[in-house]
Write an enzyme that holds these catalytic residues in place. Structure first.
Site, short mmCIF file in Angstrom:
data_model
loop_
_atom_site.label_atom_id
_atom_site.label_comp_id
_atom_site.label_asym_id
_atom_site.label_seq_id
_atom_site.Cartn_x
_atom_site.Cartn_y
_atom_site.Cartn_z
N ASP A 60 9.15 40.45 16.24
CA ASP A 60 9.79 41.30 15.24
C ASP A 60 10.58 40.50 14.21
O ASP A 60 10.64 40.87 13.04
CB ASP A 60 10.72 42.31 15.92
CG ASP A 60 9.98 43.28 16.80
OD1 ASP A 60 8.92 43.77 16.37
OD2 ASP A 60 10.44 43.55 17.91
N GLU A 70 11.65 39.40 20.11
CA GLU A 70 11.21 40.78 20.27
C GLU A 70 12.50 41.60 20.19
O GLU A 70 13.49 41.27 20.85
CB GLU A 70 10.54 40.96 21.64
CG GLU A 70 9.96 42.30 21.90
CD GLU A 70 8.72 42.59 21.07
OE1 GLU A 70 8.43 43.78 20.89
OE2 GLU A 70 8.03 41.65 20.59
N LYS A 72 14.40 45.35 20.51
CA LYS A 72 14.34 46.72 21.00
C LYS A 72 15.67 47.40 20.69
O LYS A 72 16.73 46.80 20.85
CB LYS A 72 14.08 46.76 22.52
CG LYS A 72 12.76 46.12 22.93
CD LYS A 72 11.58 46.81 22.30
CE LYS A 72 10.28 46.12 22.65
NZ LYS A 72 9.16 46.61 21.86
#
Length: 171
Positions: A60, A70, A72
């Site tokens: 990301d 990554e 979240k």
């Protein structure tokens, strides 16, 4: 004929600020602040000095040292776990095992905490998902969750304050 809601004038007054927020987001590679947590992602990019990875096929974001992440996000007002991937398979698991993770806790739209975790810290979950994937005949898993409590107990707090209130159970 439909008539505007009584709050239309208020929306019209606020909308220029939303356009300005979208312009800032566009400058950071986010095409829609209302899709895929775009507005929250923009806040994280700026707060943590990250750059979005073009196309977001894989990681990301990336930091100034070239480390990929990554990301979240989770709204504590709605859930107690982080979503992962709607089509989790071997290729996605390989990627998950190759990057650090940032878990952003929100209460509504307010960022309250960010935790960082390395792949070894998440390996127990990855191994469990991989075993399930194999047991299912290598059929994709639909969005296994990472409990917020797990993140708080095992991750490193890098922003904000621990979101202990409301973490008495995991989803």
């Amino acid at each position: 004929m439909l008539k505007p809601h009584k709050d239309k004038a208020r929306l019209d007054r606020l909308f220029p600020a939303l356009r300005e927020y979208q312009a800032l987001a566009s400058a950071h590679g986010i095409s829609d602040i209302f899709q895929d947590n775009g507005g929250k992602l923009l806040q994280l990019l700026i707060e943590l000095d990250l750059t979005i990875v073009a196309g977001r096929a894989g990681s990301d974001a990336i930091d100034r040292s070239g480390r990929e992440f990554e990301i979240k996000t989770m709204n504590l007002s709605l859930t107690r776990s982080f979503s992962t991937h709607h089509h989790l398979n071997d290729a996605i698991l390989r990627h998950f095992r190759s990057v650090d993770w940032l878990f952003a806790f929100y209460r509504g739209i307010e960022l309250s905490a960010v935790y960082r975790m390395s792949p070894p810290q998440l390996e127990g979950l990855f191994a469990k998902w991989e075993a399930t994937w194999l047991e299912r005949g290598k059929r994709d898993l639909n969005n296994p969750k990472i409990p917020a409590r797990f993140v708080c107990e095992n991750g490193q707090l890098i922003y904000g304050f621990p979101p202990q209130q409301g973490l008495t159970h995991t989803a």
